[in-house]
Design a protein around this motif. Structure first.
Motif, PDB file in Angstrom:
ATOM      1  N   VAL A  66      -6.313  11.135  -3.213  1.00  0.00           N
ATOM      2  CA  VAL A  66      -5.569  11.053  -1.950  1.00  0.00           C
ATOM      3  C   VAL A  66      -6.280  10.128  -0.967  1.00  0.00           C
ATOM      4  CG1 VAL A  66      -4.654  12.399  -0.010  1.00  0.00           C
ATOM      5  CG2 VAL A  66      -4.806  13.439  -2.258  1.00  0.00           C
ATOM      6  N   LEU A  67      -5.493   9.329  -0.297  1.00  0.00           N
ATOM      7  CA  LEU A  67      -6.032   8.525   0.797  1.00  0.00           C
ATOM      8  C   LEU A  67      -5.328   9.007   2.062  1.00  0.00           C
ATOM      9  CD1 LEU A  67      -7.293   6.204   2.351  1.00  0.00           C
ATOM     10  CD2 LEU A  67      -5.672   4.652   1.325  1.00  0.00           C
ATOM     11  N   ALA A  68      -6.051   9.753   2.901  1.00  0.00           N
ATOM     12  CA  ALA A  68      -5.460  10.314   4.116  1.00  0.00           C
ATOM     13  C   ALA A  68      -6.070   9.614   5.320  1.00  0.00           C
ATOM     14  CB  ALA A  68      -5.733  11.811   4.174  1.00  0.00           C
ATOM     15  N   VAL A  69      -5.208   9.011   6.113  1.00  0.00           N
ATOM     16  CA  VAL A  69      -5.682   8.160   7.206  1.00  0.00           C
ATOM     17  C   VAL A  69      -5.153   8.676   8.537  1.00  0.00           C
ATOM     18  CG1 VAL A  69      -5.676   5.802   8.110  1.00  0.00           C
ATOM     19  CG2 VAL A  69      -5.624   6.164   5.665  1.00  0.00           C
ATOM     20  N   LYS A  70      -6.055   8.791   9.494  1.00  0.00           N
ATOM     21  CA  LYS A  70      -5.633   9.153  10.854  1.00  0.00           C
ATOM     22  C   LYS A  70      -5.419   7.849  11.622  1.00  0.00           C
ATOM     23  CE  LYS A  70      -7.324  11.534  14.944  1.00  0.00           C
ATOM     24  NZ  LYS A  70      -8.504  12.174  15.527  1.00  0.00           N
ATOM     25  N   GLU A 106      -0.598   9.004   4.553  1.00  0.00           N
ATOM     26  CA  GLU A 106      -1.270   9.450   3.342  1.00  0.00           C
ATOM     27  C   GLU A 106      -0.671   8.737   2.137  1.00  0.00           C
ATOM     28  OE1 GLU A 106      -2.049  13.764   2.670  1.00  0.00           O
ATOM     29  OE2 GLU A 106      -0.871  13.361   0.886  1.00  0.00           O
ATOM     30  N   ILE A 107      -1.553   8.224   1.327  1.00  0.00           N
ATOM     31  CA  ILE A 107      -1.118   7.568   0.091  1.00  0.00           C
ATOM     32  C   ILE A 107      -1.769   8.332  -1.055  1.00  0.00           C
ATOM     33  CG2 ILE A 107      -1.021   5.391  -1.177  1.00  0.00           C
ATOM     34  CD1 ILE A 107      -1.620   3.956   1.491  1.00  0.00           C
ATOM     35  N   VAL A 148       3.815   7.868  -0.646  1.00  0.00           N
ATOM     36  CA  VAL A 148       3.356   7.609   0.722  1.00  0.00           C
ATOM     37  C   VAL A 148       4.043   8.621   1.627  1.00  0.00           C
ATOM     38  CG1 VAL A 148       3.256   5.937   2.614  1.00  0.00           C
ATOM     39  CG2 VAL A 148       3.126   5.135   0.258  1.00  0.00           C
ATOM     40  N   THR A 149       3.240   9.372   2.371  1.00  0.00           N
ATOM     41  CA  THR A 149       3.820  10.307   3.351  1.00  0.00           C
ATOM     42  C   THR A 149       3.185  10.014   4.703  1.00  0.00           C
ATOM     43  OG1 THR A 149       2.201  11.921   2.643  1.00  0.00           O
ATOM     44  CG2 THR A 149       4.413  12.187   1.794  1.00  0.00           C
ATOM     45  N   TYR A 150       3.823  10.509   5.749  1.00  0.00           N
ATOM     46  CA  TYR A 150       3.331  10.187   7.086  1.00  0.00           C
ATOM     47  C   TYR A 150       3.787  11.250   8.058  1.00  0.00           C
ATOM     48  CZ  TYR A 150       7.992   8.291   6.473  1.00  0.00           C
ATOM     49  OH  TYR A 150       9.314   8.146   6.108  1.00  0.00           O
TER      50      TYR A 150
ATOM     51  N   THR B  16       0.528  15.634   4.276  1.00  0.00           N
ATOM     52  CA  THR B  16      -0.913  15.438   4.059  1.00  0.00           C
ATOM     53  C   THR B  16      -1.584  16.768   3.795  1.00  0.00           C
ATOM     54  OG1 THR B  16      -0.747  13.741   5.734  1.00  0.00           O
ATOM     55  CG2 THR B  16      -2.967  14.409   5.092  1.00  0.00           C
ATOM     56  N   GLU B  17      -1.298  17.719   4.678  1.00  0.00           N
ATOM     57  CA  GLU B  17      -1.916  19.032   4.527  1.00  0.00           C
ATOM     58  C   GLU B  17      -1.531  19.663   3.206  1.00  0.00           C
ATOM     59  OE1 GLU B  17      -2.155  20.749   9.039  1.00  0.00           O
ATOM     60  OE2 GLU B  17      -0.203  20.597   8.100  1.00  0.00           O
ATOM     61  N   GLU B  18      -0.240  19.612   2.932  1.00  0.00           N
ATOM     62  CA  GLU B  18       0.281  20.277   1.741  1.00  0.00           C
ATOM     63  C   GLU B  18      -0.429  19.760   0.487  1.00  0.00           C
ATOM     64  OE1 GLU B  18       3.883  21.750   2.012  1.00  0.00           O
ATOM     65  OE2 GLU B  18       3.533  22.732   0.094  1.00  0.00           O
TER      66      GLU B  18
END
Lengths: 574, 489
Positions: A66-70, A106-107, A148-150, B16-18
């Motif tokens: 996971v690539l989670a970006v703020k 998030e990718i 890709v989610t956001y 993201t959390e999920e």
């Protein structure tokens, strides 16, 4: 659409190596976005950046899931580590996301090349978007990413919604409990609405024919060209209406659509609209004189100064546009647009577009030389140069009058174009103008003129050139100019020119021989331009006269002549 | 520490959390299963057990340091970690199956651990759960007592879930989210209309976002939004009606098999179908009595006015063109009748056919413009069916009927217990027994509605708790349906 503070953009345990890879990844993305705006869409550089972006993403996901970006207004973070900082507006991809409300991106591993490309394209589209265009969230949604989610903040202020709710709530009435009448026969239940219930039961099941019809409807709808349908609809409404006010509104709507089409540089669509209106006018189906008049006005306005200005703006916005449809559209315009087309030449920013308009003016200008020529008085040298080119391409004798007016233009580039234009006009009257230009202050012009004159192979050119060659001052001319002029004279003068050369060669001044010798050295090689027996005879004579200072040169020229002749024979027999 | 009884498994998480919770949860669940299985065959002083305990503890430690507390819980046969559903492929199901069975036999739905968890407490937890699993006759209280005796303070057992109430919580959340989107859509339309009336270009980004949100919700579950279409308001008529038509259209389109992108375009077109009305004089639009001929003539101009407005203020792009076509065609019938009157018959655009059906249904049930007295949804449907073929496309009408069902949202029903119930949704399995809100009896109206499912039966007798007597008119009982549709917020 709600902002959700995600604690989990932290805690994924990226290594320092991965953080460095992410910094590189987003820097590369930012550069790629900037490059995509700078280069035409078909250019290989943006494509390379896109490929690089995917490759770097894929490499990153070899070690993590996971690539989670703020996202903040100018920085991207992972695990409180800044991985990207947008220093300038053109490179700030964090700002692009933040502006449209994205706070977390998030990718996940498994992202496809297609998705990565769409992600890249979304950034590019938004980085240069016009007002009212898609925002990045809408673009993401339209792509329908799987990997890709956001998280996005609300598009509405809470206060706005509250206000509406309160407005709505004010329409509520208090519940009334006192004056409700008792129900008759409440102990005897009424029957259900059987007919509808039964029909509904049947309706719940679709027959194969119904299923096929529905599928066919959906599929055929996917081929609909809604833009064309709108134009057709408006024209049908115009055709069907007899109310001047309605017709006026319909044509205004058409005009608005047409103007937006211009702004989008959609030239094929513009041509279609114009054709549709003309077809309708030609069909005779319109009965209302108001409708006829308004539509004719519309057609007239398709090439008015305002529309041409919009077209110029559109062409200046899209350097890599396919210009063929633009030319096709412009060629549809009537004579009344001709001056506006000329005006375009001075406004277009890119060479291909200017060339396209010039070509079009050649095509349309053949019978409008006077209109074309009037543009040579414009104060912008570049416009004048283009018009001179167009005048030359028409090959029309009437163009000579305007070329003469501009032959002494202060800008050298214009005069050069005049000489070239004169070369394309076959009318004998051009010789006089070319000869006049041999007196131009610039050697380059004079040399070019000499070449053009040589190409004319005309008696009048010879007479003028002979006069120049034999003039007293000609011995002081620069060598190249001298040679070109003598060449031109020989090429156009035939036997008489050979005699003139002989005359030059025979000169033997007592004093100051050097300038004459320079002239003679330039004159002798010019004989190779002449195919006449006299030229051959003169060369042979000079070659055989071993005491002559021309002997060596003459022998060389004869050898060259011989070689050329043999080669020509070989070529012909081959 | 969070009260374990208050812990809400189905809280709303971001993507993201999920994903992250799911990933972590999978690791914890697998390790927990290994630990419990090891504990079953080895004594606590065995090296293998110790190794597994150490590994489990480290895993827990990492999570607890990160999140403060963790929850592993079973709900509706799914495993959740910290509220996020832990998703499994077809493989690797042994661990979740094991835990699920173990929790069931131990009489718990899961357990919560806090950051002060010690290794010894984790060991005790594993041993006690194994024991409970082996005995299989413990209830929640029994196991809790054993945990209390063992003095495991950092682990709180979670009682078995009340499945029904957790479903209700989720439904409530869905409804609240739907309401927010619904009012967003309406408010946005209002703002955009004001801009359009000033002939200024509109920024469609917001509108598109709202439509996208509507599409997402409808594709996931259309019930919550369809319920809101029963809202009727005179003051907000045009905006409310347009929002309703937008929702109906997307629902119909979704059933019809359109893609999400197509649904977005359809929703957009539907939202603006009546935009031409905003150009009509308010005294005509809001006229309390019937229209005279000249007023009707004005009303008949609104489709054309809609096209003009959209053409002037919107970009010339696919979705806006669809909106123009729909605005123009939504009163033009299949047989060429209707308005605007055209010289040549035109075949209608698919989206126009869809919006026409939704528009007529909502307008008729709203009792506005076309009918001063609103008809019940059921009456309207009765009236629409015979018009299939010349006014409405028969296949699409059928899809619409399937969408709104026999008792569309907003229908007031008289029940056999002398109760009045407002339909808020349908039961896919039994279209004749919708989900309702009981709003009162024939003698008294309640302050708040009570949600009921008319398909619910008495488990002892098998009889339905309630049945429909007939469709009733809200005016008959002076009921303001909006009050009850919005009373849960």
């Amino acid at each position: 659409m709600t902002q959700r503070i995600s604690p989990l953009y932290k805690g994924l345990g990226y290594s320092q190596g991965e953080i460095a890879a992410l910094r590189d990844l987003f820097l590369s993305l930012s550069k790629g976005v900037r490059a995509s705006r700078q280069y035409p869409s078909q250019h290989p550089i943006p494509t390379q950046f896109k490929t690089l972006f995917f490759r770097k993403l894929r490499n990153f996901f070899e070690s993590t899931e996971v690539l989670a970006v703020k996202v903040t207004h100018d920085t991207l973070f992972v695990e409180d580590e800044a991985i990207f900082k947008g220093t300038t507006a053109s490179e700030n991809i964090a700002g692009l996301l933040h502006r449209d409300g994205v706070r977390y991106l998030e990718i996940t591993s498994g992202i496809t090349e297609q998705e990565a490309s769409s992600l890249f394209e979304a950034f590019v589209t938004c980085s240069g978007r016009d007002e009212g265009a898609e925002d990045i969230v809408n673009l993401f949604w339209q792509v329908g990413f799987e990997h890709v989610t956001y998280d996005v903040v609300d598009v509405f202020e809470v206060s706005e919604m509250q206000e509406l709710r309160e407005e709505f709530d004010s329409t509520r009435e208090p519940a009334i409990a006192d004056d409700i009448p008792p129900i008759d026969n409440e102990s005897e239940p009424l029957e259900l609405p059987k007919t509808l219930a039964e029909r509904f039961t049947d309706l719940a099941v679709y027959s194969p024919e119904e299923t096929a019809t529905l599928r066919e409807m959906a599929e055929s709808d996917r081929t609909v060209d809604a833009k064309s349908q709108v134009v057709e609809l408006l024209l049908l409404m115009c055709e069907s209406s007899d109310s001047p006010q309605d017709i006026s509104q319909i044509v205004e709507a058409l005009q608005s659509i047409f103007d937006k089409t211009i702004q989008a540089a959609s030239f094929p669509r513009m041509t279609i609209i114009l054709h549709k209106i003309r077809d309708l006018l030609d069909s005779g189906d319109i009965e209302s004189p108001t409708a006829k008049k308004r539509l004719n006005d519309f057609v007239y306005r398709c090439g008015d100064s305002l529309r041409i200005k919009m077209i110029v703006e559109a062409l200046n916005r899209h350097e890599d546009l396919d210009l063929h449809p633009a030319r096709q559209y412009l060629s549809e315009l009537g004579w009344e647009s001709f001056n506006h087309l000329l005006w375009m030449l001075g406004e277009l920013a890119f060479y291909p577009a200017r060339k396209m308009v010039c070509d079009l003016l050649v095509e349309k200008g053949i019978d409008k030389i006077d209109l074309l020529g009037s543009a040579v008085f414009d104060s912008r040298w570049y416009l004048v140069r283009n018009v001179v080119w167009v005048l030359g391409e028409t090959g029309h004798a009437r163009a000579l009058g305007f070329l003469r007016r501009v032959a002494a233009h202060p800008d050298l580039r214009v005069r050069i174009e005049v000489v070239k234009a004169l070369g394309k006009i076959s009318d004998p009257a051009r010789i006089e103008l070319l000869l006049a230009l041999t007196q131009d202050e610039d050697e380059k012009i004079r040399t070019m003129v000499a070449e053009e004159l040589g190409r004319t192979r005309s008696e009048s050119a010879y007479v003028g050139l002979r006069k120049i060659v034999l003039s007293k001052d000609f011995v002081d001319a620069p060598p190249t100019e001298m040679r070109k002029l003598i060449d031109a004279m020989v090429a156009s003068g035939g036997v008489a020119a050979v005699e003139t050369v002989r005359e030059v060669l025979d000169r033997s001044p007592l004093f100051n021989r050097a300038p004459i010798r320079r002239l003679q050295d330039a004159a002798l090689p010019a004989l190779k331009r002449s195919d006449t027996p006299e030229a051959l005879k003169l060369l042979t004579k000079l070659a055989n006269d071993t005491k002559s200072r021309y002997s060596v040169t003459a022998k060389r020229l004869l050898a060259q002549r011989q070689f050329k002749q043999e080669k020509r024979v070989d070529d012909e027999s081959a | 520490m969070t009260n374990p009884l208050d812990y809400q498994t189905s809280r709303r998480l971001s993507g993201t959390e999920e994903a992250t919770y799911s990933q972590r949860g999978k690791a914890i669940i697998n390790q927990l299963s290994i630990l419990l299985k090891t504990a079953r065959v080895h004594s606590p002083d065995n090296d293998s057990f110790k190794a597994q305990l150490e590994q489990s503890y480290q895993l827990y430690r990492d999570c607890l340091d990160e999140y403060g507390e963790t929850v592993v819980q079973v709900q509706s046969d799914y495993l959740f970690f910290c509220g996020a559903r832990v998703r499994y492929d077809n493989e690797g199901l042994a661990a979740p199956d094991h835990l699920r069975d173990l929790f069931q036999r131990a009489g718990i739905s899961g357990f919560l651990t806090t950051s002060d968890l010690t290794k010894a407490e984790l060991e005790q937890t594993a041993l006690l759960l194994n024991e409970a699993d082996r005995q299989g006759d413990l209830d929640f209280e029994g196991l809790q007592r054993r945990f209390d005796l063992a003095n495991i303070g950092a682990v709180a057992l979670l009682p078995p879930m009340d499945e029904k109430s957790s479903d209700e919580n989720r439904d409530r959340e869905e409804r609240q989210f739907a309401r927010r989107t619904f009012f967003y859509a309406m408010n946005n339309l209002k703002m955009v209309s004001n801009t359009m009336n000033a002939d200024r270009p509109v920024d469609l980004a917001r509108t598109k976002r709202v439509i996208h949100s509507l599409v997402d919700q409808i594709v996931s579950d259309d019930g919550s939004l369809l319920e809101l279409t029963a809202l009727k308001s005179h003051d907000q008529y045009t905006f409310l009606h347009s929002t309703n038509v937008c929702i109906y259209s997307i629902c119909l389109g979704a059933r019809f098999g359109l893609t999400k992108s197509e649904l977005s375009t359809l929703g957009f077109a539907a939202l603006f179908h009546d935009i031409g009305k905003t150009r009509l004089p308010l005294q005509v639009l809001n006229k309390p009595s019937d229209f005279n001929e000249s007023e009707w003539e004005l009303m008949r101009k609104h489709p054309a006015l809609g096209v003009f407005t959209l053409a002037k203020t919107m970009p010339f792009e696919e979705r806006c063109c669809r909106a123009m076509i729909v605005a123009s065609e939504h009163h033009y019938n299949l047989d060429g009748s209707g308005y605007p009157a055209l010289k040549r018959r035109r075949s209608l655009n698919l989206y126009s056919k869809i919006v026409t059906i939704c528009d007529v249904f909502d307008a008729m049930t709203s009792g506005r413009v076309y009918r001063k007295v609103p008809a019940s949804p059921e009456q309207v449907l009765r009236g629409m069916i015979p018009q299939a073929g010349y006014k409405f496309d028969p296949c699409l009408l059928k899809v619409f009927l399937n969408t709104v069902s026999l008792y569309p949202p907003g229908t007031l029903l008289l029940l056999d217990r002398h109760e009045l119930a407002l339909v808020v949704g349908k039961n896919a399995d039994d279209l004749l027994r919708p989900k309702v809100k009981i709003v009162g009896t024939t003698q008294r109206l309640y302050d708040r509605g009570i949600r009921m499912n008319l398909a619910d039966r008495n488990p002892q007798t098998g009889a339905y708790y309630r049945s429909i007597v007939r469709v009733a008119e809200p005016q008959e009982f002076k009921i303001n349906t909006a009050r009850y549709l919005l009373d849960e917020e």
